[in-house]
Design a protein around this motif. Structure first.
Motif, PDB file in Angstrom:
ATOM      1  N   SER A 183       0.826  -1.205   0.000  1.00  0.00           N
ATOM      2  CA  SER A 183       0.000   0.000   0.000  1.00  0.00           C
ATOM      3  C   SER A 183       0.861   1.257   0.000  1.00  0.00           C
ATOM      4  N   VAL A 184       1.949   1.239   0.767  1.00  0.00           N
ATOM      5  CA  VAL A 184       2.845   2.397   0.848  1.00  0.00           C
ATOM      6  C   VAL A 184       3.496   2.674  -0.503  1.00  0.00           C
ATOM      7  N   LEU A 185       4.007   1.635  -1.140  1.00  0.00           N
ATOM      8  CA  LEU A 185       4.664   1.822  -2.437  1.00  0.00           C
ATOM      9  C   LEU A 185       3.664   2.262  -3.505  1.00  0.00           C
ATOM     10  N   SER A 186       2.471   1.686  -3.488  1.00  0.00           N
ATOM     11  CA  SER A 186       1.452   2.062  -4.476  1.00  0.00           C
ATOM     12  C   SER A 186       1.032   3.513  -4.297  1.00  0.00           C
ATOM     13  N   ASP A 187       0.827   3.939  -3.031  1.00  0.00           N
ATOM     14  CA  ASP A 187       0.448   5.326  -2.768  1.00  0.00           C
ATOM     15  C   ASP A 187       1.531   6.299  -3.219  1.00  0.00           C
ATOM     16  N   ALA A 188       2.790   5.844  -3.182  1.00  0.00           N
ATOM     17  CA  ALA A 188       3.895   6.699  -3.613  1.00  0.00           C
ATOM     18  C   ALA A 188       4.129   6.622  -5.117  1.00  0.00           C
ATOM     19  N   GLY A 189       3.329   5.797  -5.815  1.00  0.00           N
ATOM     20  CA  GLY A 189       3.484   5.657  -7.252  1.00  0.00           C
ATOM     21  C   GLY A 189       4.713   4.879  -7.664  1.00  0.00           C
ATOM     22  N   LEU A 190       5.178   3.965  -6.804  1.00  0.00           N
ATOM     23  CA  LEU A 190       6.389   3.192  -7.066  1.00  0.00           C
ATOM     24  C   LEU A 190       6.030   1.730  -7.329  1.00  0.00           C
ATOM     25  N   ASP A 191       6.808   1.095  -8.186  1.00  0.00           N
ATOM     26  CA  ASP A 191       6.568  -0.300  -8.561  1.00  0.00           C
ATOM     27  C   ASP A 191       7.016  -1.224  -7.434  1.00  0.00           C
ATOM     28  N   PRO A 192       6.101  -2.037  -6.861  1.00  0.00           N
ATOM     29  CA  PRO A 192       6.489  -2.927  -5.758  1.00  0.00           C
ATOM     30  C   PRO A 192       7.406  -4.064  -6.180  1.00  0.00           C
ATOM     31  N   PRO A 205      19.776   0.274  -2.818  1.00  0.00           N
ATOM     32  CA  PRO A 205      18.580   1.115  -2.655  1.00  0.00           C
ATOM     33  C   PRO A 205      18.549   2.233  -3.686  1.00  0.00           C
ATOM     34  N   ASP A 206      17.355   2.655  -4.020  1.00  0.00           N
ATOM     35  CA  ASP A 206      17.162   3.788  -4.915  1.00  0.00           C
ATOM     36  C   ASP A 206      16.854   5.007  -4.048  1.00  0.00           C
ATOM     37  N   PHE A 207      17.879   5.773  -3.737  1.00  0.00           N
ATOM     38  CA  PHE A 207      17.720   6.866  -2.779  1.00  0.00           C
ATOM     39  C   PHE A 207      16.860   8.011  -3.319  1.00  0.00           C
ATOM     40  N   SER A 208      16.582   8.011  -4.611  1.00  0.00           N
ATOM     41  CA  SER A 208      15.704   9.052  -5.156  1.00  0.00           C
ATOM     42  C   SER A 208      14.267   8.849  -4.667  1.00  0.00           C
ATOM     43  N   ALA A 209      13.944   7.642  -4.173  1.00  0.00           N
ATOM     44  CA  ALA A 209      12.592   7.356  -3.691  1.00  0.00           C
ATOM     45  C   ALA A 209      12.402   7.715  -2.220  1.00  0.00           C
ATOM     46  N   VAL A 210      13.478   8.123  -1.545  1.00  0.00           N
ATOM     47  CA  VAL A 210      13.399   8.405  -0.099  1.00  0.00           C
ATOM     48  C   VAL A 210      12.332   9.438   0.246  1.00  0.00           C
ATOM     49  N   PRO A 211      12.278  10.586  -0.433  1.00  0.00           N
ATOM     50  CA  PRO A 211      11.264  11.588  -0.056  1.00  0.00           C
ATOM     51  C   PRO A 211       9.829  11.066  -0.143  1.00  0.00           C
ATOM     52  N   ASP A 212       9.581  10.154  -1.076  1.00  0.00           N
ATOM     53  CA  ASP A 212       8.223   9.635  -1.260  1.00  0.00           C
ATOM     54  C   ASP A 212       7.852   8.573  -0.235  1.00  0.00           C
ATOM     55  N   LEU A 213       8.836   8.060   0.506  1.00  0.00           N
ATOM     56  CA  LEU A 213       8.586   6.912   1.375  1.00  0.00           C
ATOM     57  C   LEU A 213       8.759   7.224   2.861  1.00  0.00           C
ATOM     58  N   ILE A 214       9.028   8.482   3.195  1.00  0.00           N
ATOM     59  CA  ILE A 214       9.295   8.809   4.602  1.00  0.00           C
ATOM     60  C   ILE A 214       8.087   8.460   5.482  1.00  0.00           C
ATOM     61  N   GLY A 215       6.918   8.975   5.111  1.00  0.00           N
ATOM     62  CA  GLY A 215       5.721   8.691   5.906  1.00  0.00           C
ATOM     63  C   GLY A 215       5.355   7.224   5.878  1.00  0.00           C
ATOM     64  N   GLY A 216       5.485   6.596   4.705  1.00  0.00           N
ATOM     65  CA  GLY A 216       5.147   5.191   4.575  1.00  0.00           C
ATOM     66  C   GLY A 216       6.050   4.295   5.403  1.00  0.00           C
ATOM     67  N   ALA A 217       7.334   4.643   5.515  1.00  0.00           N
ATOM     68  CA  ALA A 217       8.262   3.845   6.314  1.00  0.00           C
ATOM     69  C   ALA A 217       7.838   3.827   7.774  1.00  0.00           C
ATOM     70  N   LEU A 222      12.666   0.993   0.790  1.00  0.00           N
ATOM     71  CA  LEU A 222      11.641   0.944   1.827  1.00  0.00           C
ATOM     72  C   LEU A 222      12.105   0.110   3.020  1.00  0.00           C
ATOM     73  N   THR A 223      12.681  -1.060   2.755  1.00  0.00           N
ATOM     74  CA  THR A 223      13.126  -1.930   3.837  1.00  0.00           C
ATOM     75  C   THR A 223      14.208  -1.257   4.672  1.00  0.00           C
ATOM     76  N   LEU A 224      15.149  -0.601   4.002  1.00  0.00           N
ATOM     77  CA  LEU A 224      16.219   0.103   4.717  1.00  0.00           C
ATOM     78  C   LEU A 224      15.651   1.226   5.572  1.00  0.00           C
ATOM     79  N   MET A 225      14.697   1.990   5.032  1.00  0.00           N
ATOM     80  CA  MET A 225      14.108   3.102   5.772  1.00  0.00           C
ATOM     81  C   MET A 225      13.305   2.605   6.973  1.00  0.00           C
ATOM     82  N   VAL A 226      12.601   1.496   6.787  1.00  0.00           N
ATOM     83  CA  VAL A 226      11.863   0.900   7.907  1.00  0.00           C
ATOM     84  C   VAL A 226      12.839   0.520   9.016  1.00  0.00           C
ATOM     85  N   GLY A 227      13.991  -0.035   8.633  1.00  0.00           N
ATOM     86  CA  GLY A 227      15.003  -0.384   9.626  1.00  0.00           C
ATOM     87  C   GLY A 227      15.530   0.827  10.364  1.00  0.00           C
TER      88      GLY A 227
END
Length: 566
Positions: free
Chosen positions: A82-91, A237-249, A100-105
């Motif tokens: 759900s987090v990746l889809s809301d951010a428009g990223l391919d799961p 990791p694709d660090f360009s996706a970090v801003p889109d995943l902060i809340g989702g992480a 995402l996994t790294l940020m969750v950690g």
């Protein structure tokens, strides 16, 4: 980060024979379970498989809850998707998953380092019992399709169970038979004491071989995806996706940590050591931070996989470590054999594990039901929320219910009690309640018992004696239980009561005041309005300040005052 024992890491100890068999069982379970969870959520099934390797090894080595197995769960998989889809990223993009996994950690590590696990101590036992029971039901509903070949409809887990039972005629005969035989073999093996620790493994192997021999037409692991004969490689990791995943992480981390919080109460450490929530936060953080670099999906403490390990006889953290190592060996050496594990076998055994988890909670459930209607209501509401809503919403509802339960209990517990001096000079709680009014020229001693929470103030104010005609009276209020920084409403109440009592010619004296509170009373001006001797600081000897206040009250009045109100 050092543990309470002074060691930088938790004690590792030595593996026991039961840990080896338990780790093997748990590792085998991780193959179909991990792949199925990933596939259901739209991820590459292999990423779910790899979530049982590095995260399990790292998490088990570092966790303070010894038996906790860190890996992918269905709730984490669905929340991550759900987090990746809301951010428009391919799961299915490996870079997005690794990020995402790294940020969750990182989020988990920060929460552990900041010791935010203390927040969970405010979650009531009633709420945690409802949450853990709801998670156990989710585990069961998650394998109903594997066990019977029929996927129940509905997002509500209770509705799914009802739909599954109503449509018993739609169950696939072969799948159901295999699941039933699996449960029977498990029960027979468990009945033999020597075989009890390996009952799950025996049931899995015996029935899987039987399915192969009789060529039974049921779903196999290979029907989900093929198992690559290779260990997980490095995933950048694709660090360009970090801003889109902060809340989702944060959302994924919250779901994972909340699930893991139910493990320690359900599976206490066999060695008698105490679990540490913050240590478990950090352990799951390490598992994700490292696992994210090796193709693993976000992971957390898994109640189902931990239940499998415990049922298989796990005694130390080595069971979780061995599960990850054994899974890696199976993938590397005999992945083609693992692909032949029947899904109904896994479904039947997970039904057993889920049932054991719920059965193990029966005493906690009965205790909550007997405690109070408020606790029972909070438990039931949390259970319903966990079975009917997305897990992150259920967690928030549980937190709000815990807060409301705390407020209600604080309001009920806050009270004033009368203190009386016995013949030997010792103070004790009096047999009678506080007087309705202060008698002229008398000393009354009351002790405040509460938390200074605003919800209890109406009750406390209603118990304060009336000051009408209280000329020459002294109310000594013992405030040992008052926090260093109480609610501002408490200070207003004391100020208002002291002023009203002074107008009637009486006096309020606060006794047992802690130094920080003394400074606060001085800053607020209340100390000056109480006058000299109006504040008696706390001392190491519990009732010494009270004796001083009594002596000062008698000496301050020209005519002798009688002893405190009997």
């Amino acid at each position: 980060m050092r543990t309470k024992s002074g060691r930088p890491w938790p004690s590792v100890g030595r593996p026991r024979p039961a840990d080896v068999s338990s780790g093997m069982v748990t590792g085998l379970f991780s193959i179909p379970e991990g792949m199925a969870y990933a596939a259901i959520a739209g991820f590459n099934p292999v990423a779910g498989l790899y979530a049982g390797v590095v995260p399990a090894i790292v998490g088990s080595f570092t966790a303070r809850t010894v038996l906790m197995v860190t890996t992918l769960t269905s709730a984490i998989a669905l929340t991550s998707q759900s987090v990746l889809s809301d951010a428009g990223l391919d799961p299915k993009d490996a870079g997005n998953v690794a990020t995402l996994t790294l940020m969750v950690g990182v989020v988990m590590l920060l929460m552990g380092l900041l010791r935010l696990g203390v927040v969970l101590s405010f979650v009531s036992n009633a709420v945690m019992t409802g949450f853990s029971t709801g998670i156990a039901l989710q585990i069961i509903t998650g394998v109903l399709k594997d066990a019977t070949g029929y996927r129940p409809e509905g997002h509500n887990k209770l509705v799914q169970v009802g739909n599954w039972l109503v449509h018993v005629g739609d169950w696939e005969g072969a799948a159901t038979l295999v699941a039933v035989v699996t449960v029977v073999v498990w029960a027979l093996a468990r009945a033999v004491k020597r075989l009890e620790p390996v009952a799950l493994l025996i049931a899995m192997v015996v029935v899987a071989v039987g399915v192969a021999v009789f060529a039974t037409d049921v779903e196999l692991v290979r029907d989900i995806a093929r198992i690559p004969g290779a260990l997980p490689g490095f995933s950048a990791p694709d660090f360009s996706a970090v801003p889109d995943l902060i809340g989702g992480a944060f959302s994924v981390a919250l779901v994972a940590l909340a699930q893991a919080a139910g493990i320690a109460p359900s599976m206490p450490n066999p060695d008698g050591s105490r679990s540490d929530v913050n240590g478990d936060f950090r352990a799951q953080g390490y598992a994700n931070a490292i696992g994210g670099l090796f193709q693993a999906l976000p992971s957390g403490g898994s109640l189902s996989r931990t239940g499998v390990a415990v049922s298989a006889g796990a005694r130390t953290r080595w069971a979780g470590v061995i599960s990850g190592v054994f899974l890696a060996l199976v993938v590397l050496v005999c992945g083609s054999l693992a692909e032949r594990i029947p899904m109904p076998v896994i479904g039947g055994l997970i039904l057993v594990v889920g049932g054991e988890l719920i059965w193990g909670k029966r005493h906690d459930i009965l205790l909550v039901l007997r405690t109070s209607w408020m606790s029972a209501g909070a438990m039931i509401l949390t259970f319903l929320a966990t079975t009917q809503l997305p897990l992150q919403q259920a967690i928030l509802i549980g937190a709000v219910l815990s807060l409301l339960l705390y407020c209600a209990q604080a309001a009920r517990q806050g009270k004033l009690v009368r203190l009386e001096q016995r013949g030997d000079g010792r103070w004790a709680v009096g047999e009678r309640p506080p007087p309705a009014s202060l008698a002229p020229g008398e000393i009354t001693v009351l002790d405040y018992a509460g938390s200074s929470f605003f919800a209890e103030l109406p009750r406390i104010e209603g118990e304060l004696p009336s000051v009408e005609g209280a000329r020459g009276s002294v109310l000594i209020l013992v405030v040992r239980a008052l926090p260093d920084v109480p609610s501002s409403a408490v200070l207003k109440l004391l100020d208002r009561y002291a002023a009203t009592l002074a107008e009637q010619g009486g006096r309020l004296v606060l006794v047992g005041v802690q130094p920080p509170l003394v400074r606060l009373l001085e800053k607020s001006g209340l100390a000056e309005r109480l006058g000299d001797g109006g504040i008696v600081p706390a001392e190491p000897e519990l009732f010494a300040p009270l004796d001083k206040a009594i002596a000062a009250a008698r000496a301050a009045v020209p005519t002798p005052l009688p002893r405190e109100t009997p």
